[in-house]
Design a protein around this motif. Structure first.
Motif, mmCIF file in Angstrom:
data_model
loop_
_atom_site.group_PDB
_atom_site.id
_atom_site.type_symbol
_atom_site.label_atom_id
_atom_site.label_comp_id
_atom_site.label_asym_id
_atom_site.label_seq_id
_atom_site.Cartn_x
_atom_site.Cartn_y
_atom_site.Cartn_z
ATOM 1 N N LEU A 139 -4.000 8.643 3.909
ATOM 2 C CA LEU A 139 -3.011 9.598 3.412
ATOM 3 C C LEU A 139 -3.133 9.655 1.900
ATOM 4 O O LEU A 139 -3.126 8.612 1.229
ATOM 5 C CB LEU A 139 -1.604 9.162 3.812
ATOM 6 C CG LEU A 139 -0.435 10.033 3.322
ATOM 7 C CD1 LEU A 139 -0.524 11.433 3.909
ATOM 8 C CD2 LEU A 139 0.903 9.383 3.676
ATOM 9 N N ILE A 140 -3.248 10.854 1.350
ATOM 10 C CA ILE A 140 -3.409 11.016 -0.099
ATOM 11 C C ILE A 140 -2.175 11.710 -0.673
ATOM 12 O O ILE A 140 -1.776 12.779 -0.211
ATOM 13 C CB ILE A 140 -4.672 11.843 -0.425
ATOM 14 C CG1 ILE A 140 -5.919 11.135 0.121
ATOM 15 C CG2 ILE A 140 -4.799 12.040 -1.939
ATOM 16 C CD1 ILE A 140 -7.197 11.940 -0.049
ATOM 17 N N LEU A 141 -1.575 11.065 -1.674
ATOM 18 C CA LEU A 141 -0.415 11.616 -2.371
ATOM 19 C C LEU A 141 -0.739 11.705 -3.857
ATOM 20 O O LEU A 141 -1.547 10.922 -4.387
ATOM 21 C CB LEU A 141 0.821 10.734 -2.191
ATOM 22 C CG LEU A 141 1.377 10.473 -0.798
ATOM 23 C CD1 LEU A 141 0.629 9.346 -0.115
ATOM 24 C CD2 LEU A 141 2.860 10.125 -0.878
ATOM 25 N N TYR B 6 5.354 0.550 4.624
ATOM 26 C CA TYR B 6 4.878 1.449 5.682
ATOM 27 C C TYR B 6 3.557 0.950 6.271
ATOM 28 O O TYR B 6 3.361 0.966 7.502
ATOM 29 C CB TYR B 6 4.704 2.864 5.124
ATOM 30 C CG TYR B 6 4.178 3.847 6.142
ATOM 31 C CD1 TYR B 6 5.028 4.438 7.077
ATOM 32 C CD2 TYR B 6 2.819 4.186 6.181
ATOM 33 C CE1 TYR B 6 4.537 5.337 8.026
ATOM 34 C CE2 TYR B 6 2.335 5.082 7.124
ATOM 35 C CZ TYR B 6 3.195 5.645 8.043
ATOM 36 O OH TYR B 6 2.714 6.533 8.978
ATOM 37 N N VAL B 7 2.653 0.507 5.418
ATOM 38 C CA VAL B 7 1.347 0.036 5.886
ATOM 39 C C VAL B 7 1.477 -1.243 6.724
ATOM 40 O O VAL B 7 0.695 -1.476 7.645
ATOM 41 C CB VAL B 7 0.392 -0.162 4.691
ATOM 42 C CG1 VAL B 7 -0.888 -0.883 5.108
ATOM 43 C CG2 VAL B 7 0.055 1.191 4.058
ATOM 44 N N GLY C 214 -3.286 0.488 10.460
ATOM 45 C CA GLY C 214 -4.471 1.334 10.532
ATOM 46 C C GLY C 214 -4.497 2.448 9.506
ATOM 47 O O GLY C 214 -5.468 3.198 9.408
ATOM 48 N N VAL C 215 -3.436 2.544 8.723
ATOM 49 C CA VAL C 215 -3.311 3.618 7.725
ATOM 50 C C VAL C 215 -3.555 3.071 6.319
ATOM 51 O O VAL C 215 -3.075 1.991 5.962
ATOM 52 C CB VAL C 215 -1.907 4.263 7.793
ATOM 53 C CG1 VAL C 215 -1.714 5.278 6.668
ATOM 54 C CG2 VAL C 215 -1.681 4.919 9.148
ATOM 55 N N SER C 216 -4.287 3.803 5.528
ATOM 56 C CA SER C 216 -4.414 3.505 4.098
ATOM 57 C C SER C 216 -3.807 4.657 3.312
ATOM 58 O O SER C 216 -3.907 5.820 3.724
ATOM 59 C CB SER C 216 -5.877 3.310 3.699
ATOM 60 O OG SER C 216 -6.598 4.518 3.868
ATOM 61 N N ILE C 217 -3.137 4.321 2.218
ATOM 62 C CA ILE C 217 -2.460 5.351 1.413
ATOM 63 C C ILE C 217 -2.968 5.274 -0.022
ATOM 64 O O ILE C 217 -2.926 4.225 -0.657
ATOM 65 C CB ILE C 217 -0.926 5.167 1.443
ATOM 66 C CG1 ILE C 217 -0.409 5.251 2.881
ATOM 67 C CG2 ILE C 217 -0.256 6.235 0.578
ATOM 68 C CD1 ILE C 217 1.086 5.031 3.003
#
Length: 301
Positions: free
Chosen positions: A195-197, A214-215, A220-223
């Motif tokens: 996810l890119i912010l 959140y991670v 399994g999610v990288s931000i």
């Protein structure tokens, strides 16, 4: 001869007493308590105006609230004092105010620390409670915005930021929570991907903590986050360079046409001065005159 020595001694003693009593010129005038004694606050000195860069959401909100933006035909003119010092991040403003006795700036109430002093504005303190109850008017929302309706990881992250767990983080960092939060539950099917912010530096503290927590729930999610200012973040989301924009101001009508905003927190903008400054409060009109350069010294505030 003895009389001359006695007279000289009396003169020396008198001079010493006067010096000890501040006969060196310590005087006080004006509402801010001007004084020219070494190390004291001299309200006759020029005010150092510190503002943020043009793309800053904090600046956008502050300029609008304080009336620094004026209409000129079909365009807008910003009346910020031409010699204002420009800071490029949220934390840079209090850092500059801390080392300049005659400075004034503004920053998120979440960024105010013991090194500076927040002024009352129109008689109201810049506190979380006063932002929440609406009495402190120098406030703005923290927004996450997606191009169209958010989906996948982006939608789930927004859900977490606005959840009871997310709002506990918002509150713990000194920001103001939103109403109607619901408990977050991680999806039954594990999420994976990036996810890119990008956007507001004012949101950094809360977004970093939201990301961290959140991670943990979604390993399994990288931000990836770039803090490049609200305007830049909004542009990134519009152009598809990021999935979510971070803004510390309301979106403009033309931005809302392309982006869907979600408020995940609220924040006050504190007007700050050096701790040696004897000023304790200002009106919005006084602040406007200082930031436009109409008033240049503290004794005229």
């Amino acid at each position: 001869m003895k009389k001359l020595l006695s007279l000289a001694t009396m003169v020396i003693l008198a001079v010493s007493v006067l010096a000890g009593c501040g006969g060196n010129g310590d005087s006080s005038t004006g509402s801010t308590g001007s004084t020219t004694a070494a190390g004291k606050f001299d309200s006759t000195k020029d005010i150092t105006v510190i503002s943020r860069e043009a793309s800053s959401g904090t600046r956008g909100a502050f300029d609008e609230i304080m009336g620094l933006i004026e209409k000129s035909g079909n365009s807008e003119v910003n009346k910020l004092f031409s010699e204002a010092v420009i800071a490029s991040s949220t934390d840079e403003v209090p850092a500059k105010v801390e080392v300049d006795k005659y400075a004034i700036g503004y920053t998120s109430i979440g960024a105010v620390n013991d090194s500076v002093k927040a002024l009352k504005v129109d008689g109201v303190e810049a506190t979380e409670e006063n932002v929440k109850n609406g009495t402190y008017k120098v406030s703005r929302p923290f927004i996450i915005a997606s191009k169209g309706e958010a989906s996948g990881i982006a939608a789930d992250f927004i859900q977490y930021a606005t959840s009871t767990q997310g709002q506990e983080i918002v509150k713990s960092l000194g920001f103001v929570t939103i109403d109607g939060a619901k408990e977050y539950t991680a999806p039954s099917t594990a999420l994976s991907g990036k996810l890119i912010l990008s956007g507001s530096t004012s949101t950094e503290k809360v977004i970093e903590k939201l990301r961290e927590e959140y991670v943990k729930l979604n390993p399994g999610v990288s931000i990836e986050v770039t803090y490049n200012g609200s305007g830049a973040g909004i542009k990134d989301a519009q152009e598809g360079k990021s999935q979510l924009a971070l803004s510390s101001r309301e979106l403009k009508d033309e931005e809302k046409a392309a982006l869907t905003p979600t408020v995940f927190a609220n924040d006050g903008i504190a007007v700050i001065v050096n701790k040696d400054n004897t000023t304790t409060e200002m009106t919005t009109e006084q602040i406007k005159k200082v930031f436009t350069g109409e008033v240049r010294t503290w004794d005229k505030v």
